[in-house]
Design a protein around this motif. Structure first.
Motif, PDB file in Angstrom:
ATOM      1  N   PRO A  20      -3.325   5.746   9.361  1.00 58.75           N
ATOM      2  CA  PRO A  20      -1.888   5.920   9.138  1.00 58.75           C
ATOM      3  C   PRO A  20      -1.616   7.184   8.345  1.00 58.75           C
ATOM      4  CG  PRO A  20      -2.763   4.311   7.602  1.00 58.75           C
ATOM      5  CD  PRO A  20      -3.887   4.660   8.543  1.00 58.75           C
ATOM      6  N   GLU A  21      -0.387   7.638   8.375  1.00 59.94           N
ATOM      7  CA  GLU A  21       0.005   8.862   7.666  1.00 59.94           C
ATOM      8  C   GLU A  21       1.181   8.552   6.762  1.00 59.94           C
ATOM      9  OE1 GLU A  21       0.944  13.558   8.745  1.00 59.94           O
ATOM     10  OE2 GLU A  21       0.546  12.107  10.326  1.00 59.94           O
ATOM     11  N   TYR A  22       1.124   9.091   5.564  1.00 56.75           N
ATOM     12  CA  TYR A  22       2.163   8.834   4.571  1.00 56.75           C
ATOM     13  C   TYR A  22       3.169   9.979   4.560  1.00 56.75           C
ATOM     14  CZ  TYR A  22       4.178   7.647  -0.015  1.00 56.75           C
ATOM     15  OH  TYR A  22       5.025   7.309  -1.040  1.00 56.75           O
ATOM     16  N   ASP A 118      -4.245   2.160   2.047  1.00 53.46           N
ATOM     17  CA  ASP A 118      -4.445   2.085   3.497  1.00 53.46           C
ATOM     18  C   ASP A 118      -4.939   3.419   4.055  1.00 53.46           C
ATOM     19  OD1 ASP A 118      -2.380   0.145   2.601  1.00 53.46           O
ATOM     20  OD2 ASP A 118      -2.315  -0.452   4.702  1.00 53.46           O
ATOM     21  N   VAL A 119      -4.311   4.510   3.629  1.00 50.14           N
ATOM     22  CA  VAL A 119      -4.614   5.826   4.180  1.00 50.14           C
ATOM     23  C   VAL A 119      -6.062   6.213   3.895  1.00 50.14           C
ATOM     24  CG1 VAL A 119      -4.076   8.289   4.008  1.00 50.14           C
ATOM     25  CG2 VAL A 119      -2.218   6.611   4.077  1.00 50.14           C
TER      26      VAL A 119
END
Length: 377
Positions: A20-22, A118-119
Motif C-alpha cells: 500500500p501507499e500512504y 502496513d506500508v
C-alpha cells in the motif's frame, strides 16, 4: 544510435508493486491544525535560539548522530549503545522491518492503528496479520496473543494507539513479549508524554523489546523529522547496520540536544494538552457526540454518514480535522487533535457550529458516558 529500452520493462520487487501507499492530505493547511496530532504551538524557546546560532559552515558538514544519542540516552537513563536516532518513527519502523523480516515471516499488528506499519511490513513480507478491534476500539489482547505463532517475527503495538487513543497495559505488553521470545516487539510510545506510562524500564529484562519515541508531538519538532528507538545493545547494533550513518540531519540533531534539556517546557505543554483533552471530551458529551476516551493528544469521534461534510464545514471555518473513515472499523469516524490555550474553545465552537450546519443529530441518542441500555427510550 540505439533506442533506450522502454521503462515499462523495468519492475521493482513484487512486494513493492503490491504494497500500500500512504498519501497524507497535507495540502492547504493554513488553518488551525487539529488534524495531524502535531504540537499546535511551538517547540521549546531553546530550540529557536539554537537555530539562530547555526553557522553557514555547520551546514556544509555531514551530521554526527552519536553525540545527540549520548545525550538522549543519558536523559532516559540508558546507555548510549541502547539508543538509535532515526528520521522520525516512520524510518524507525522501516529499519526494524528491514532488519528482522524475511519474506516468509509474519508480522502482527492490531487494527485500526498507524498506517505506516502496513506500508513498511508489506515491503518485506506478505505475512502481515491484522487483529481487528471490536466496536469499543480497545486493544484486543486475548485474540492478539492467540495470533502469535512460530512464524511471527515482528509485533508492533502502539500505546496510546493512533487513531483510537486507547492504551495497552504494561502487564499486557510484557505478556506479549514473553509469549513471543522468537520475535521482536516494538512498542510505539509516540504519545507517551500525554499518557505517562512506559515500558522503557523493562528493556533490561525483556531482550526482545524495542521502544519507539518521537520528537514530533510534545517536543514540536515534526518539521525536523526525528525519532528514536531504544532496545538492547544487540538489537540496536542490528538496526545501526541497516541504517544510513547520516539519516538524521544536523539541524535536527542540534535542536534535539537542547530540546531535551527543557523538561519544564515539555511538562507544561503536556499538562495543558491533558487539560484540553478533558475539556474536549466534556464538550463532546454535552453535544451528544459519541467518542472514545483518549490518553493521547487527540480524540476520535463517531460522526456517521456526515463525516465528510463535517470535515469540509470545519475547514470553511478555518479548523482542520482528520477523517479516519478509511481505517478498519472506523467508517464515519473523525479525529480531532487537542490544541492548547484558546485553540480549544475555538475548535469546539467551530465543531458545534459545523454540526448544526450539516444537520447532524446524535446517533441512537447516547454518548460515550452512557450506554444504550442505560438510556430511556
Amino acid at each position: 544510435m540505439s533506442t533506450p529500452a522502454s521503462t515499462a520493462t523495468l519492475k521493482p520487487r513484487r512486494l513493492v508493486l503490491e504494497m500500500p501507499e500512504y498519501h497524507p492530505p497535507l495540502a492547504g493547511r493554513e488553518a488551525l491544525r487539529l488534524d495531524f496530532n502535531e504540537n499546535t504551538l511551538a517547540p521549546s524557546p531553546l530550540v529557536l535560539d539554537r537555530i539562530k546560532q547555526i553557522t553557514a559552515e555547520q551546514l556544509t558538514v555531514y551530521p554526527e548522530r552519536e553525540p545527540a544519542e549520548r545525550k538522549v540516552a543519558a536523559h532516559l537513563g540508558l546507555d548510549s549503545n541502547q539508543v538509535l536516532l532515526t528520521n522520525g518513527v516512520d524510518e524507525a519502523i522501516h529499519l526494524i522491518c528491514c532488519a528482522f523480516l524475511e519474506e516468509e515471516d509474519e508480522a502482527l499488528i492490531a487494527t485500526p492503528s498507524f498506517f505506516m506499519y502496513d506500508v513498511s511490513i508489506a515491503m518485506m513480507t506478505r505475512g502481515l496479520i491484522k487483529v481487528q478491534a471490536d466496536e469499543t476500539l480497545q486493544f484486543p489482547f486475548e485474540r492478539f496473543i492467540a495470533a502469535i505463532n512460530e512464524r511471527t517475527k515482528l509485533i508492533i503495538v502502539a500505546s496510546p494507539n493512533n487513531p483510537t487513543g486507547a492504551t495497552v497495559s504494561r502487564a499486557q505488553l510484557l505478556a506479549i513479549a514473553n509469549a513471543a521470545p522468537h520475535a521482536v516487539l516494538m512498542v510505539d510510545e509516540a504519545y507517551f508524554h500525554f499518557h505517562g506510562e512506559t515500558v522503557l524500564g523493562d528493556l533490561a529484562t525483556t531482550p526482545n523489546l524495542i521502544v519507539a519515541r518521537t520528537f514530533s508531538k510534545a517536543y514540536g519538532l515534526a518539521n525536523l523529522r526525528i525519532g528514536m528507538l531504544a532496545a538492547s545493545p544487540e538489537i540496536i547494533g542490528y538496526l545501526r547496520k541497516v541504517s544510513s550513518p547520516y539519516n538524521v540531519n544536523g539541524v535536527a540533531l542540534d535542536c534535539l540536544s537542547v530540546a531535551i534539556e527543557d523538561d519544564a517546557y515539555i511538562t507544561w505543554y503536556a499538562e495543558h494538552i491533558r487539560m484540553g483533552r478533558e475539556r474536549v471530551m466534556g464538550a463532546l458529551d454535552e453535544m451528544g457526540v459519541h467518542y472514545f476516551p483518549s490518553a493521547a493528544n487527540f480524540v476520535l469521534m463517531k460522526i456517521g454518514p456526515l463525516h465528510k461534510e463535517l470535515v469540509a464545514a470545519m475547514r470553511r471555518r478555518g479548523v482542520l480535522l482528520r477523517d479516519r473513515s478509511a481505517d478498519p472499523g472506523c467508517d464515519g469516524y473523525v479525529r480531532i487533535t487537542v490544541g492548547i490555550g484558546n485553540q480549544v474553545p475555538r475548535g469546539l465552537e467551530a465543531l458545534k457550529a459545523s454540526l448544526n450546519e450539516i444537520g447532524w443529530r446524535p446517533m441512537y441518542g447516547f454518548t460515550t458516558t452512557e450506554s444504550k441500555d442505560e438510556q430511556e427510550f
